[in-house]
Design an enzyme around this catalytic site. Structure first.
Site, PDB file in Angstrom:
ATOM      1  N   LYS A 299       0.748  -1.314  -0.047  1.00 20.12           N
ATOM      2  CA  LYS A 299       0.057   0.094   0.157  1.00 20.12           C
ATOM      3  C   LYS A 299       0.697   1.200  -0.003  1.00 20.12           C
ATOM      4  CE  LYS A 299      -3.890  -2.360   2.096  1.00 20.12           C
ATOM      5  NZ  LYS A 299      -4.476  -2.843   3.205  1.00 20.12           N
TER       6      LYS A 299
ATOM      7  N   GLN B  90      -4.923  -1.221   9.451  1.00 22.67           N
ATOM      8  CA  GLN B  90      -4.799  -2.545   8.905  1.00 22.67           C
ATOM      9  C   GLN B  90      -5.507  -3.621   9.708  1.00 22.67           C
ATOM     10  OE1 GLN B  90      -3.599  -3.361   5.531  1.00 22.67           O
ATOM     11  NE2 GLN B  90      -4.360  -5.200   6.023  1.00 22.67           N
TER      12      GLN B  90
ATOM     13  N   ASP C 232     -11.251   2.823   3.641  1.00 21.09           N
ATOM     14  CA  ASP C 232     -11.831   1.458   3.527  1.00 21.09           C
ATOM     15  C   ASP C 232     -13.284   1.307   3.290  1.00 21.09           C
ATOM     16  OD1 ASP C 232      -9.788  -0.725   3.347  1.00 21.09           O
ATOM     17  OD2 ASP C 232      -9.240  -0.476   5.440  1.00 21.09           O
TER      18      ASP C 232
END
Ligand code: NAD
Length: 295
Positions: A52, A96, A119
């Site tokens: 990422k 995460q 997200d």
């Protein structure tokens, strides 16, 4: 012979579009920034975070990488997220998952500013998705739709079967298909007679994490199969990654995604696209990369 939907190429094209838009935003003095927070040292998470960060920088955006020890308390993490919410250089925040057991993930995800929730897991964005009123869409489901767009022109009235009802893949994919006026059936581990249900589908999206679950005789000729599954298995003494569908049995499908190289590469590309979208929206700028235009 089924067409193979090349997720790597489509993801590269989307990343290219994002990078172009980043250049044009830079002319207005704006550099989108994505903060990624990793708590603990889960090896798989470390690999994801590295990818990422690398791809964020390659797209010309700013990357803020925060690695916190596994001993970080829930209060400390919540305080950290609050600081990122207030940081004007940060347009997107990604925590995460999975988080260490002593931390309530829902509480942390709920603490992220919905405008920075790249997200798409915050209840506000989940709600917006279910009412079809904008918001940030979770990356993997968004990637699935971009791949489907390469194979399907008209969704209206098509029958779609989603296998898996997780909050990160199955449910949001179902919402997106519903938004396109498909007739959607969501199935899961307790579904009875899954093969027959799948046989009626024009679109099959499988996100079960069950290697080789979907067999060729479950799939109607001409259907499109999106395989989200990522399963690490041993074949002939070698560790390989396979999906949830048996691709060698899918020749009669219209199109299928490979694993690896299908949905996987789309997820980070969509994360970058969401970051750009968040950067524009926070500043009241219209539009952002039109993902559909990539297909
Ligand atoms: P999950 O474990 O949260 O949910 C799995 C779902 O599948 C559940 O709803 C369960 O009921 C259903 N299921 C499991 N086995 C089944 C079976 N035999 N028959 C019918 N339904 C069954 O998983 P998830 O987080 O949604 O991920 C699913 C898969 O997608 C995993 O393999 C994961 O690694 C992969 N994944 C890939 C990406 C990507 O970027 N490509 C992103 C997220 C998840």
């Amino acid at each position: 012979m089924a067409a193979i939907i090349d997720g790597r190429a489509i993801a590269a094209k989307l990343r290219g579009r994002v990078a172009e838009e980043v250049v044009s935003l830079a002319a207005e003095g704006i550099v989108p920034g994505l903060a990624v927070v990793l708590v603990g040292d889960d090896p798989a998470s470390q690999v994801y975070v590295r990818s990422k960060v690398t791809q964020t920088l390659e797209a010309g955006m700013r990357s803020f990488e925060h690695r916190l020890p596994a001993s970080t308390s829930q209060e400390e993490l919540l305080g950290f997220v609050a600081a990122l919410n207030d940081d004007d250089a940060v347009d997107g925040i990604l925590v995460q998952l999975p988080l260490p057991q002593h931390i309530d993930s829902d509480l942390v995800l709920d603490a992220i500013d919905p405008l920075k929730d790249v997200d798409g897991f915050h209840p506000v964005n989940v709600g917006r998705l279910s009412t079809g009123t904008g918001g940030l869409i979770p990356c993997t489901p968004l990637g699935c739709m971009i791949l489907l767009d390469t194979a399907i022109d008209h969704y209206r009235g098509l029958k779609a079967v989603v296998i898996g009802k997780s909050n990160i893949v199955g449910k949001p994919v179902a919402m997106l298909l519903l938004e396109r006026e498909c007739t959607v059936t969501v199935t899961h581990i307790a579904t009875r007679n899954l093969p027959d249900t799948v046989r009626s589908a024009d679109i099959v999206v499988v996100a079960a994490g069950s290697p080789g679950l979907v067999r060729g005789d479950w799939v109607k000729p001409g259907a499109v199969v999106i395989d989200v599954g990522i399963n690490r298995v041993e074949r002939d003494g070698r560790k390989v990654i396979i999906g949830d569908a048996v691709r060698e049995e899918m020749d009669h499908a219209a199109a299928v995604t490979p694993v690896p190289g299908g949905v996987g590469p789309m997820t980070i590309a969509c994360l970058l696209s969401n970051t750009l979208r968040a950067a524009r929206r926070r500043r009241g700028l219209p539009g952002a990369v039109r993902e559909a235009a990539v297909a």
